[in-house]
Design an enzyme around this catalytic site. Structure first.
Site, PDB file in Angstrom:
ATOM      1  N   ARG A 185      20.996  45.443  35.202  1.00  0.00           N
ATOM      2  CA  ARG A 185      19.980  45.171  36.206  1.00  0.00           C
ATOM      3  C   ARG A 185      20.565  44.873  37.584  1.00  0.00           C
ATOM      4  O   ARG A 185      20.104  45.419  38.587  1.00  0.00           O
ATOM      5  CB  ARG A 185      19.092  43.987  35.788  1.00  0.00           C
ATOM      6  CG  ARG A 185      17.933  44.419  34.938  1.00  0.00           C
ATOM      7  CD  ARG A 185      17.646  43.409  33.875  1.00  0.00           C
ATOM      8  NE  ARG A 185      18.737  43.362  32.933  1.00  0.00           N
ATOM      9  CZ  ARG A 185      18.792  44.095  31.818  1.00  0.00           C
ATOM     10  NH1 ARG A 185      17.821  44.891  31.514  1.00  0.00           N
ATOM     11  NH2 ARG A 185      19.834  44.035  31.006  1.00  0.00           N
ATOM     12  N   THR A 186      21.591  44.030  37.651  1.00  0.00           N
ATOM     13  CA  THR A 186      22.130  43.652  38.957  1.00  0.00           C
ATOM     14  C   THR A 186      22.666  44.898  39.659  1.00  0.00           C
ATOM     15  O   THR A 186      22.414  45.132  40.837  1.00  0.00           O
ATOM     16  CB  THR A 186      23.233  42.586  38.785  1.00  0.00           C
ATOM     17  OG1 THR A 186      22.670  41.495  38.051  1.00  0.00           O
ATOM     18  CG2 THR A 186      23.747  42.086  40.115  1.00  0.00           C
ATOM     19  N   LYS A 224      47.256  50.027  37.087  1.00  0.00           N
ATOM     20  CA  LYS A 224      48.651  50.263  37.514  1.00  0.00           C
ATOM     21  C   LYS A 224      49.316  48.978  37.980  1.00  0.00           C
ATOM     22  O   LYS A 224      50.382  49.002  38.568  1.00  0.00           O
ATOM     23  CB  LYS A 224      48.660  51.253  38.689  1.00  0.00           C
ATOM     24  CG  LYS A 224      48.099  52.618  38.390  1.00  0.00           C
ATOM     25  CD  LYS A 224      48.182  53.457  39.670  1.00  0.00           C
ATOM     26  CE  LYS A 224      47.493  54.787  39.526  1.00  0.00           C
ATOM     27  NZ  LYS A 224      47.363  55.445  40.838  1.00  0.00           N
ATOM     28  N   ARG A 242      31.075  41.108  40.694  1.00  0.00           N
ATOM     29  CA  ARG A 242      30.802  40.393  39.440  1.00  0.00           C
ATOM     30  C   ARG A 242      32.132  40.195  38.734  1.00  0.00           C
ATOM     31  O   ARG A 242      32.918  41.147  38.610  1.00  0.00           O
ATOM     32  CB  ARG A 242      29.849  41.208  38.567  1.00  0.00           C
ATOM     33  CG  ARG A 242      29.765  40.694  37.148  1.00  0.00           C
ATOM     34  CD  ARG A 242      28.629  41.311  36.380  1.00  0.00           C
ATOM     35  NE  ARG A 242      27.351  40.809  36.839  1.00  0.00           N
ATOM     36  CZ  ARG A 242      26.221  40.886  36.132  1.00  0.00           C
ATOM     37  NH1 ARG A 242      26.210  41.447  34.956  1.00  0.00           N
ATOM     38  NH2 ARG A 242      25.089  40.407  36.607  1.00  0.00           N
ATOM     39  N   HIS A 263      24.944  32.780  39.483  1.00  0.00           N
ATOM     40  CA  HIS A 263      24.488  34.148  39.738  1.00  0.00           C
ATOM     41  C   HIS A 263      23.391  34.023  40.806  1.00  0.00           C
ATOM     42  O   HIS A 263      22.200  34.040  40.511  1.00  0.00           O
ATOM     43  CB  HIS A 263      23.934  34.722  38.431  1.00  0.00           C
ATOM     44  CG  HIS A 263      23.633  36.177  38.452  1.00  0.00           C
ATOM     45  ND1 HIS A 263      23.533  36.913  39.616  1.00  0.00           N
ATOM     46  CD2 HIS A 263      23.392  37.052  37.445  1.00  0.00           C
ATOM     47  CE1 HIS A 263      23.247  38.172  39.304  1.00  0.00           C
ATOM     48  NE2 HIS A 263      23.163  38.281  37.996  1.00  0.00           N
TER      49      HIS A 263
HETATM   50  C1  NCD Z   1      22.322  37.849  33.450  1.00  0.00           C
HETATM   51  C2  NCD Z   1      23.776  37.758  33.847  1.00  0.00           C
HETATM   52  O1  NCD Z   1      24.493  38.747  33.872  1.00  0.00           O
HETATM   53  O2  NCD Z   1      24.136  36.660  34.142  1.00  0.00           O
HETATM   54  N1  NCD Z   1      21.692  39.049  33.617  1.00  0.00           N
HETATM   55  C3  NCD Z   1      21.430  39.565  34.847  1.00  0.00           C
HETATM   56  O3  NCD Z   1      22.240  39.637  35.732  1.00  0.00           O
HETATM   57  N2  NCD Z   1      20.184  40.018  35.063  1.00  0.00           N
HETATM   58  C4  NCD Z   1      22.054  37.165  32.166  1.00  0.00           C
HETATM   59  C5  NCD Z   1      22.915  37.381  30.971  1.00  0.00           C
HETATM   60  O4  NCD Z   1      23.956  38.013  31.008  1.00  0.00           O
HETATM   61  O5  NCD Z   1      22.529  36.838  29.940  1.00  0.00           O
END
Ligand code: NCD
Length: 300
Positions: A46-47, A75, A96, A124
């Site tokens: 989703r992100t 590498k 991320r 997040h």
């Molecule tokens: C979450 C995350 O990655 O922290 N999902 C998200 O980004 N929509 C929740 C999860 O991983 O459980």
């Protein structure tokens, strides 16, 4: 300025102002000739999709870099050098990472703003913002709410980010439902929130399910534990549990879902997680990027 934590939001007014941009922002050319780089070492659905669609809706371009065998990390390149390289090619980075502190650390090496797309079990921020926006859209307010948060509260970074935003408003009662060993860490017990803990989901629903405005479910973050938790008993919103929920209670989940919400519930009008929560994510991310490209900062 980077966006690494919801704690960077200074007031409820600043949050309202972002919501106003999200309410009105639609496709435009605000990001024309701009590039967004997504750098990640963890899975994301989703992100990633939502940032990509947000950027493209604003007329911009997206580059994706997975920190795996397909990048120069393989590498022996350091993450710092990778970020410096990405920063020279793009206008903004979404990062991320599975390691605590890594995004903060990398932000010191980036010549362009970094947005945290989720870091380890810490925060997040953009999910917290879209969750707050969803709560606002569902209930019409961000104060005087009864919210139940259920699951792995120790590792749920989305909840950590959301709680701070809820603490900017008054009279919110947060019911925390988690196993004893997955309780919310103390650093997220923000002032101005009233917390009530219980490890029994059904009992809590029986007592206050009808009073709830929001039920926020989360999955068990198996990847953050060394032991195998595959057969761990876990909370589930099934048919029995949903009977205790009031008609006006919206059910949120950051997703991905494992077993914590029965798929039978998906068509229930109270289920906000797929249809409404995900849409809101696109508008919040468009608002953040739109602000950046017009005002030079994510927030007013
Ligand atoms: C979450 C995350 O990655 O922290 N999902 C998200 O980004 N929509 C929740 C999860 O991983 O459980």
């Amino acid at each position: 300025m980077h966006l690494l934590s919801t704690r960077q939001i200074e007031s409820s007014e600043q949050l309202d102002s972002l919501f106003n941009v999200a309410n009105s922002i639609r496709c435009s050319n605000l990001a024309k000739n701009k590039f967004l780089g997504i750098v990640k070492d963890e899975a994301s659905t989703r992100t990633r999709i939502s940032f990509e669609v947000a950027m493209k809706s604003l007329g911009g371009e997206v580059i994706l870099l997975d920190l795996d065998n397909s990048s120069s990390i393989f590498k022996g390149e350091t993450v710092e050098d990778t970020i410096m390289t990405m920063a020279e090619n793009v206008d903004v980075i979404v990062m991320r990472h599975s390691q605590k502190g890594m995004i903060h650390h990398c932000s010191k090496f980036s010549s362009v703003p970094i947005i945290s797309g989720g870091e380890s079990d810490t925060e997040h921020p953009t999910q917290g913002l879209l969750d707050a926006y969803t709560i606002y859209k569902e209930t019409g307010r961000l104060d005087n709410l009864n919210i139940m948060m259920v699951g792995d509260l120790k590792c749920s970074r989305t909840i950590h980010s959301l709680l701070y935003l809820l603490s900017l408003h008054k009279h919110n009662i947060i019911y925390l439902i988690s196993p004893e060993d997955m309780k919310l860490p103390e650093e997220y017990f923000f002032n101005d929130l009233h917390f009530i803990h219980n490890s029994d989901f059904l009992e809590s629903l029986t007592n206050i399910g009808k009073k709830l405005d929001i039920l926020y479910m989360t999955r068990l973050q198996k990847e953050r534990y060394s032991e195998n938790l595959d057969n761990n008993p876990y909370y589930c919103l099934g048919e029995k549990e949903s009977q205790y929920l009031g008609e006006a209670c919206s059910v949120l989940h950051p997703l991905p879902r494992n077993k914590e919400i029965s798929t039978n519930f998906d068509k229930d009008p109270r289920a906000a997680y797929f249809k409404r929560q995900i849409k809101n994510g696109k508008y919040i991310r468009m608002a953040l990027l739109g602000n950046l490209f017009t005002k030079g900062t994510f927030l007013n």
